[in-house]
Design a protein around this motif. Sequence first.
Motif, PDB file in Angstrom:
ATOM      1  N   GLY A  38     -13.566   8.846 -25.345  1.00  0.00           N
ATOM      2  CA  GLY A  38     -13.691   9.845 -24.291  1.00  0.00           C
ATOM      3  C   GLY A  38     -13.642  11.285 -24.779  1.00  0.00           C
ATOM      4  N   GLY A  39     -13.498  11.503 -26.070  1.00  0.00           N
ATOM      5  CA  GLY A  39     -13.568  12.879 -26.554  1.00  0.00           C
ATOM      6  C   GLY A  39     -12.319  13.375 -27.268  1.00  0.00           C
ATOM      7  N   SER A  40     -11.279  12.549 -27.388  1.00  0.00           N
ATOM      8  CA  SER A  40     -10.072  13.024 -28.090  1.00  0.00           C
ATOM      9  C   SER A  40     -10.425  13.485 -29.509  1.00  0.00           C
ATOM     10  CB  SER A  40      -8.981  11.942 -28.124  1.00  0.00           C
ATOM     11  OG  SER A  40      -9.361  10.873 -28.955  1.00  0.00           O
ATOM     12  N   GLY A  95      -8.507   0.975 -30.543  1.00  0.00           N
ATOM     13  CA  GLY A  95      -8.956  -0.407 -30.367  1.00  0.00           C
ATOM     14  C   GLY A  95     -10.185  -0.511 -29.498  1.00  0.00           C
ATOM     15  N   SER A  96     -10.266   0.323 -28.476  1.00  0.00           N
ATOM     16  CA  SER A  96     -11.388   0.182 -27.540  1.00  0.00           C
ATOM     17  C   SER A  96     -12.712   0.525 -28.209  1.00  0.00           C
ATOM     18  CB  SER A  96     -11.162   1.072 -26.317  1.00  0.00           C
ATOM     19  OG  SER A  96     -10.041   0.586 -25.611  1.00  0.00           O
ATOM     20  N   ASP A  99     -13.412  -2.201 -30.939  1.00  0.00           N
ATOM     21  CA  ASP A  99     -13.833  -3.472 -30.321  1.00  0.00           C
ATOM     22  C   ASP A  99     -15.238  -3.353 -29.739  1.00  0.00           C
ATOM     23  OD1 ASP A  99     -11.388  -4.476 -30.981  1.00  0.00           O
ATOM     24  OD2 ASP A  99     -10.816  -5.055 -28.944  1.00  0.00           O
ATOM     25  N   THR A 136      -8.054   5.904 -35.121  1.00  0.00           N
ATOM     26  CA  THR A 136      -7.342   7.085 -34.620  1.00  0.00           C
ATOM     27  C   THR A 136      -6.078   6.717 -33.853  1.00  0.00           C
ATOM     28  OG1 THR A 136      -8.532   7.175 -32.509  1.00  0.00           O
ATOM     29  CG2 THR A 136      -9.558   8.311 -34.376  1.00  0.00           C
ATOM     30  N   THR A 142      -7.196  -4.209 -34.876  1.00  0.00           N
ATOM     31  CA  THR A 142      -8.643  -4.503 -34.906  1.00  0.00           C
ATOM     32  C   THR A 142      -9.330  -3.930 -36.142  1.00  0.00           C
ATOM     33  OG1 THR A 142     -10.670  -4.434 -33.570  1.00  0.00           O
ATOM     34  CG2 THR A 142      -9.271  -2.480 -33.473  1.00  0.00           C
ATOM     35  N   ASN A 145      -9.279  -6.943 -38.556  1.00  0.00           N
ATOM     36  CA  ASN A 145      -9.478  -8.323 -38.125  1.00  0.00           C
ATOM     37  C   ASN A 145     -10.870  -8.481 -37.523  1.00  0.00           C
ATOM     38  OD1 ASN A 145      -9.492  -7.900 -35.238  1.00  0.00           O
ATOM     39  ND2 ASN A 145      -7.256  -7.804 -35.252  1.00  0.00           N
ATOM     40  N   PHE A 147     -11.498  -9.741 -34.378  1.00  0.00           N
ATOM     41  CA  PHE A 147     -11.456  -9.962 -32.926  1.00  0.00           C
ATOM     42  C   PHE A 147     -11.990  -8.747 -32.189  1.00  0.00           C
ATOM     43  CE2 PHE A 147      -7.411 -11.970 -34.493  1.00  0.00           C
ATOM     44  CZ  PHE A 147      -7.903 -13.264 -34.493  1.00  0.00           C
ATOM     45  N   LYS A 158     -12.201  -9.837 -18.642  1.00  0.00           N
ATOM     46  CA  LYS A 158     -11.877  -9.233 -19.935  1.00  0.00           C
ATOM     47  C   LYS A 158     -11.820 -10.389 -20.911  1.00  0.00           C
ATOM     48  CE  LYS A 158      -8.498  -6.320 -22.210  1.00  0.00           C
ATOM     49  NZ  LYS A 158      -8.357  -4.959 -22.417  1.00  0.00           N
ATOM     50  N   SER A 180      -1.805  13.779 -32.740  1.00  0.00           N
ATOM     51  CA  SER A 180      -2.319  14.176 -31.426  1.00  0.00           C
ATOM     52  C   SER A 180      -2.210  13.065 -30.376  1.00  0.00           C
ATOM     53  CB  SER A 180      -3.783  14.602 -31.564  1.00  0.00           C
ATOM     54  OG  SER A 180      -4.550  13.501 -32.032  1.00  0.00           O
ATOM     55  N   HIS A 196       2.012  -8.678 -31.015  1.00  0.00           N
ATOM     56  CA  HIS A 196       1.147  -9.456 -31.919  1.00  0.00           C
ATOM     57  C   HIS A 196       2.006 -10.306 -32.850  1.00  0.00           C
ATOM     58  CE1 HIS A 196      -2.230  -6.364 -31.176  1.00  0.00           C
ATOM     59  NE2 HIS A 196      -2.109  -7.232 -30.203  1.00  0.00           N
ATOM     60  N   HIS A 265      -0.921 -12.736 -24.290  1.00  0.00           N
ATOM     61  CA  HIS A 265      -2.158 -11.939 -24.285  1.00  0.00           C
ATOM     62  C   HIS A 265      -3.156 -12.457 -23.247  1.00  0.00           C
ATOM     63  CE1 HIS A 265      -0.904  -9.632 -27.715  1.00  0.00           C
ATOM     64  NE2 HIS A 265      -2.028  -8.945 -27.666  1.00  0.00           N
ATOM     65  N   HIS A 269      -4.330  -9.916 -20.440  1.00  0.00           N
ATOM     66  CA  HIS A 269      -5.716  -9.446 -20.287  1.00  0.00           C
ATOM     67  C   HIS A 269      -6.171  -9.524 -18.830  1.00  0.00           C
ATOM     68  CE1 HIS A 269      -6.776 -10.132 -24.814  1.00  0.00           C
ATOM     69  NE2 HIS A 269      -6.184  -8.971 -24.601  1.00  0.00           N
ATOM     70  N   HIS A 279      -3.267  -2.288 -21.873  1.00  0.00           N
ATOM     71  CA  HIS A 279      -3.086  -3.595 -22.511  1.00  0.00           C
ATOM     72  C   HIS A 279      -1.623  -3.870 -22.913  1.00  0.00           C
ATOM     73  CE1 HIS A 279      -3.452  -6.960 -25.150  1.00  0.00           C
ATOM     74  NE2 HIS A 279      -3.072  -6.235 -26.189  1.00  0.00           N
TER      75      HIS A 279
HETATM   76  O1  NZQ Z   1     -11.146   7.723 -25.645  1.00  0.00           O
HETATM   77  P1  NZQ Z   1     -10.463   8.817 -26.362  1.00  0.00           P
HETATM   78  O2  NZQ Z   1     -10.767  10.154 -25.819  1.00  0.00           O
HETATM   79  O3  NZQ Z   1     -10.650   8.748 -27.849  1.00  0.00           O
HETATM   80  O4  NZQ Z   1      -8.876   8.668 -26.075  1.00  0.00           O
HETATM   81  C1  NZQ Z   1      -8.146   7.510 -26.402  1.00  0.00           C
HETATM   82  C2  NZQ Z   1      -7.848   6.667 -25.182  1.00  0.00           C
HETATM   83  O5  NZQ Z   1      -7.786   7.437 -24.021  1.00  0.00           O
HETATM   84  C3  NZQ Z   1      -6.772   7.938 -26.862  1.00  0.00           C
HETATM   85  N1  NZQ Z   1      -6.682   8.228 -28.297  1.00  0.00           N
HETATM   86  C4  NZQ Z   1      -7.056   7.453 -29.339  1.00  0.00           C
HETATM   87  N2  NZQ Z   1      -6.758   8.046 -30.504  1.00  0.00           N
HETATM   88  C5  NZQ Z   1      -6.214   9.245 -30.202  1.00  0.00           C
HETATM   89  C6  NZQ Z   1      -6.172   9.366 -28.802  1.00  0.00           C
HETATM   90  N3  NZQ Z   1      -5.691  10.469 -28.190  1.00  0.00           N
HETATM   91  C7  NZQ Z   1      -5.261  11.460 -28.964  1.00  0.00           C
HETATM   92  N4  NZQ Z   1      -5.251  11.420 -30.323  1.00  0.00           N
HETATM   93  C8  NZQ Z   1      -5.714  10.333 -30.981  1.00  0.00           C
HETATM   94  N5  NZQ Z   1      -5.676  10.277 -32.327  1.00  0.00           N
HETATM   95  O6  NZQ Z   1      -5.953   6.824 -26.569  1.00  0.00           O
HETATM   96  C9  NZQ Z   1      -6.451   6.162 -25.416  1.00  0.00           C
HETATM   97  C10 NZQ Z   1      -6.377   4.672 -25.605  1.00  0.00           C
HETATM   98  O7  NZQ Z   1      -7.268   4.251 -26.620  1.00  0.00           O
HETATM   99  P2  NZQ Z   1      -7.634   2.713 -26.800  1.00  0.00           P
HETATM  100  O8  NZQ Z   1      -8.576   2.609 -27.918  1.00  0.00           O
HETATM  101  O9  NZQ Z   1      -8.037   2.122 -25.488  1.00  0.00           O
HETATM  102  O10 NZQ Z   1      -6.216   2.069 -27.163  1.00  0.00           O
HETATM  103  P3  NZQ Z   1      -5.830   0.842 -28.067  1.00  0.00           P
HETATM  104  O11 NZQ Z   1      -6.025   1.145 -29.492  1.00  0.00           O
HETATM  105  O12 NZQ Z   1      -4.494   0.463 -27.596  1.00  0.00           O
HETATM  106  O13 NZQ Z   1      -6.897  -0.301 -27.699  1.00  0.00           O
HETATM  107  C11 NZQ Z   1      -6.759  -1.111 -26.571  1.00  0.00           C
HETATM  108  C12 NZQ Z   1      -7.880  -2.124 -26.500  1.00  0.00           C
HETATM  109  O14 NZQ Z   1      -7.827  -3.048 -27.608  1.00  0.00           O
HETATM  110  C13 NZQ Z   1      -7.792  -4.389 -27.121  1.00  0.00           C
HETATM  111  C14 NZQ Z   1      -7.115  -4.230 -25.793  1.00  0.00           C
HETATM  112  O15 NZQ Z   1      -7.311  -5.358 -24.964  1.00  0.00           O
HETATM  113  C15 NZQ Z   1      -7.766  -2.982 -25.251  1.00  0.00           C
HETATM  114  O16 NZQ Z   1      -9.044  -3.267 -24.713  1.00  0.00           O
HETATM  115  N6  NZQ Z   1      -7.158  -5.264 -28.112  1.00  0.00           N
HETATM  116  C16 NZQ Z   1      -7.856  -5.582 -29.211  1.00  0.00           C
HETATM  117  C17 NZQ Z   1      -7.377  -6.450 -30.167  1.00  0.00           C
HETATM  118  C18 NZQ Z   1      -8.169  -6.781 -31.369  1.00  0.00           C
HETATM  119  N7  NZQ Z   1      -9.443  -6.419 -31.404  1.00  0.00           N
HETATM  120  O17 NZQ Z   1      -7.663  -7.386 -32.313  1.00  0.00           O
HETATM  121  C19 NZQ Z   1      -6.078  -7.107 -30.034  1.00  0.00           C
HETATM  122  C20 NZQ Z   1      -5.234  -6.519 -28.975  1.00  0.00           C
HETATM  123  O18 NZQ Z   1      -4.323  -7.492 -28.574  1.00  0.00           O
HETATM  124  C21 NZQ Z   1      -5.951  -5.990 -27.791  1.00  0.00           C
HETATM  125  O19 NZQ Z   1      -6.291  -7.012 -26.874  1.00  0.00           O
END
Ligand code: NZQ
Length: 386
Positions: A38-40, A95-96, A99, A136, A142, A145, A147, A158, A180, A196, A265, A269, A279
Amino acid sequence: MKNFEYKNPTKILFGEGQIASLNNEIPENAKVMLLYGGGSIKRNGIYEQVKAALHQRDTVEFGGIPANPEYEILLKALNEIKEEKVDYLLAVGGGSVIDGVKFLAAAALYEGEEPWDILAKNIGRDVGLPFGTVLTLPATGTEMNSFSVISRAETKEKLGMSGLGLFPQFSILDPKVVHSIPKRQIANGIVDAFNHVMEQYITYPANANLQDRIAEGILQTLIEVGPKVMNDPTDYNAAANFMWSCTMALNGLIQNGVPGDWAVHMMGHELTALHQIDHARTLAIIGPNHYKYNFENKKEKLTQFGERVWNITEGTMDEKAQKAIEHTIAFYHQLEVPTKLSEYTENYKGSSQFIVDQFTKRGWTGIGERGDLTPDDVKKIVEMSY
Ligand code: NZQ
Ligand code: ZN
């Protein structure tokens, strides 16, 4: 110990300043797409560092991958990948974003009509477009790995996928990115990584002494450094230990030779799909009640967890195991993470039936490390979490 095979091809570049070496990791003639959230990254300087590292490379960009990466948005990226003939993906995010990029890596080479089938029909992806990541947000693991978990708002689903083709070729882990991250996301990262480990550790004894000790080491490190990072995200050493703990929690190492649970999990989900709860927070809601409900089956490992991780020395086996669950809940509260579903939404009442219906529809009628948790058990655990 159970038999196992283990292969993890992801190269890790860890430490301050490592983003600068990005260009060396990507093939010279690659047509690169840089994907972000989203722009962070535009506000905290990571985008500039990545652009500088890529030098004059011809890259296309796709921003706007939301938390809980959304299928419809990823389809737009998929179109661009095909139009622009992109052959290397670079994920810069949490992660988002990573993934989402894993899904795109698979979907770009998928020949079926409906890419959602990769998830819905659980088509293993052993090939995908090559990709690397700049992490970040330490949390999911992730970055090391294979997944990926993708959301689809239209159907309130999901779903996860995995496959050998979904390992990043490299991941850059610079603990300075933690500066940040908002407190709430740091707490999420700690709780996610903690869970985990728990999914792979709070099962039944498997004579995997080393895996147990590593799991306990990760939990102890998270307990030790988690609150420090929350209080001061610029504490480099705390951030570095937090970051590496998150990666180690889900890079396959502690899963070798032991049973895995993953029911927390699976239920979590669904709570995200239904109520859009972060999550990690869904895991804090379900986890402790899952251990309480399955107490008899899990009490040997819960006792070991209590003794070795929480240093509980007094009481019977049952008392130590109970105390270990209470300590875990208190830890989540210390991180300002509420542990009841009703603290997140007023519309919690239909959740248990929604989850049971989804699981039944997909044939998930025997889950957990023993494969014996029925939809009726799931209903009770979710209702204990209200
Ligand atoms: O989108 P931006 O603007 O970058 O902001 C993100 C988001 O709003 C912000 N953020 C990330 N890095 C930042 C930051 N803000 C400031 N400074 C930084 N350096 O944080 C917010 C959340 O980010 P997100 O990627 O959604 O969080 P997370 O890493 O917790 O990922 C969650 C996702 O991963 C899945 C979850 O289900 C969920 O969809 N999972 C993936 C797994 C895997 N692939 O192995 C296992 C996990 O169990 C999990 O299910
Ligand atoms: Zn998780």
